[in-house]
Design an enzyme around this catalytic site. Structure first.
Site, short mmCIF file in Angstrom:
data_model
loop_
_atom_site.label_atom_id
_atom_site.label_comp_id
_atom_site.label_asym_id
_atom_site.label_seq_id
_atom_site.Cartn_x
_atom_site.Cartn_y
_atom_site.Cartn_z
CB SER A 140 -0.83 -0.05 1.29
OG SER A 140 -1.44 1.18 1.55
CE1 TYR A 153 -4.06 -1.89 5.70
CE2 TYR A 153 -2.97 0.18 5.17
CZ TYR A 153 -3.66 -0.94 4.77
OH TYR A 153 -3.94 -1.13 3.43
N1 LIG Z 1 -8.76 -0.72 -0.68
C1 LIG Z 1 -7.69 0.02 -0.97
O1 LIG Z 1 -7.80 1.14 -1.49
C2 LIG Z 1 -6.31 -0.50 -0.74
C3 LIG Z 1 -5.23 0.37 -0.94
C4 LIG Z 1 -3.94 -0.12 -0.72
C5 LIG Z 1 -3.75 -1.43 -0.35
N2 LIG Z 1 -4.83 -2.25 -0.15
C6 LIG Z 1 -4.56 -3.61 0.27
O2 LIG Z 1 -5.20 -4.51 -0.63
C7 LIG Z 1 -5.62 -5.68 0.09
C8 LIG Z 1 -7.08 -5.94 -0.18
O3 LIG Z 1 -7.81 -4.79 0.22
P1 LIG Z 1 -9.39 -4.71 0.08
O4 LIG Z 1 -9.69 -3.27 -0.14
O5 LIG Z 1 -9.91 -5.74 -0.84
O6 LIG Z 1 -9.80 -5.08 1.61
P2 LIG Z 1 -11.18 -5.65 2.18
O7 LIG Z 1 -11.25 -5.24 3.61
O8 LIG Z 1 -12.27 -5.23 1.29
O9 LIG Z 1 -10.94 -7.22 2.09
C9 LIG Z 1 -9.98 -7.83 2.94
C10 LIG Z 1 -10.38 -9.25 3.23
O10 LIG Z 1 -9.51 -9.74 4.29
C11 LIG Z 1 -10.31 -10.45 5.19
N3 LIG Z 1 -9.74 -10.46 6.53
C12 LIG Z 1 -9.69 -9.42 7.41
N4 LIG Z 1 -9.20 -9.82 8.58
C13 LIG Z 1 -8.93 -11.13 8.46
C14 LIG Z 1 -8.41 -12.13 9.34
N5 LIG Z 1 -8.13 -11.85 10.63
N6 LIG Z 1 -8.25 -13.38 8.89
C15 LIG Z 1 -8.57 -13.70 7.60
N7 LIG Z 1 -9.09 -12.81 6.74
C16 LIG Z 1 -9.27 -11.55 7.16
C17 LIG Z 1 -11.66 -9.74 5.17
O11 LIG Z 1 -12.71 -10.57 5.68
C18 LIG Z 1 -11.81 -9.39 3.71
O12 LIG Z 1 -12.48 -10.41 2.99
C19 LIG Z 1 -5.28 -5.40 1.55
O13 LIG Z 1 -4.05 -6.00 1.88
C20 LIG Z 1 -5.16 -3.90 1.62
O14 LIG Z 1 -4.31 -3.50 2.68
C21 LIG Z 1 -6.10 -1.81 -0.35
#
Ligand SMILES: NC(=O)c1ccc[n+]([C@@H]2O[C@H](COP(=O)([O-])OP(=O)(O)OC[C@H]3O[C@@H](n4cnc5c(N)ncnc54)[C@H](O)[C@@H]3O)[C@@H](O)[C@H]2O)c1
Length: 245
Positions: A140, A153
């Protein structure tokens, strides 16, 4: 090349992880999918199964070390050494240093960084024995910049970038590629719904548009792209920055 190969994807019940799982299913990959949301994961497994994919749903809390080991062992037992592991699960709860408790801090760190270590440790020897593989951690902007109210985070994401660099160096002699990936565009996911500004939500895109980069990363080994942070763009392209230099 990916047809019949297996993938482990965490956080696959929704958001970007679900989009990656669907893209890998289209490539004919066999999928071990992990998520704490067992209810949603069962729906994803049923949906991808109906498309003909071989899917093993593994409901697991990735902040729990013993449960994480059990889940990855189950994946290895079913499919053997994976071609790719995508550690995508994360939790972002914005809290200041004044407000956050140690337990809350540990939970976010453990999902992001401890699970990255445990999953990689479990597949490392099987990948060596299989002649190689690819490991991808979701990073990220929080993996290289500071943000307010991200005292868990943010260091978790910095941590996986450090682990990636070390394992990319160690993996070279074993033909294992290790990279980080970031969404190179604002994405419409449950995490974004909780954290984006109204302006970002106006520009957000379906995470499915970012998946070509993850298909590319699944094919990598140490002779290809390793030690990079890959930003996946909404037009299906990506930028790759070498973090080993
Ligand atoms: N959304 C963004 O803009 C963004 C930006 C930069 C990086 N990211 C990274 O991309 C990845 C995906 O992001 P996203 O937006 O799809 O997130 P999201 O929160 O929509 O999905 C994350 C998933 O991880 C699961 N999860 C959370 N805690 C958990 C645990 N303890 N055990 C098992 N599963 C667990 C959740 O149930 C969910 O299905 C993440 O690593 C996030 O940090 C996202």
């Amino acid at each position: 090349m990916l047809q019949g190969e297996s993938a482990v994807i965490t956080g696959a019940a929704q958001g970007l992880g679900y989009a990656i799982a669907k893209a890998y299913a289209r490539e004919g990959m066999r999928l071990a999918l992990m998520d704490i949301r067992g209810d949603l994961l069962a729906d994803v497994a049923a949906e991808l199964g109906a498309l003909g994919a071989d899917v093993l749903p593994l409901p697991v809390d990735l902040s729990d070390a013993a449960a994480t080991r059990r889940a990855i062992d189950a994946a290895l037992e079913r499919y053997g050494a994976p071609r790719v592991v995508v550690h995508n699960a994360a939790l972002l709860i914005t809290r200041s240093m004044l407000d956050i408790t140690f337990a809350q801090w540990r939970q976010e760190i453990d999902i992001i960084l401890q699970a990255a270590f445990l999953l990689s440790k479990a597949v490392w020897k099987p990948m060596i024995d299989a002649g190689g593989g690819s490991i991808v951690y979701l990073s990220s902007g929080s993996g290289y910049r500071g943000f307010v109210e991200e005292v868990a985070y943010n260091p978790g994401k910095h941590g996986i970038e450090g682990l990636m660099k070390c394992l990319a160096l160690e993996g070279a002699e074993y033909n294992i590629a290790v990279n980080c990936a970031t969404p190179g565009a604002p994405i419409n996911t449950p995490m974004s719904a909780s954290n984006y500004t109204a302006e970002q939500k106006r520009r957000w895109v379906d995470p499915a548009l970012l998946t070509p980069a993850f298909v590319y990363l699944a094919r990598q080994d140490a002779a290809g792209l390793t030690g990079h942070r890959v930003a996946a763009r909404a037009d299906g392209s990506w930028d790759a920055l070498n973090l080993l230099e």
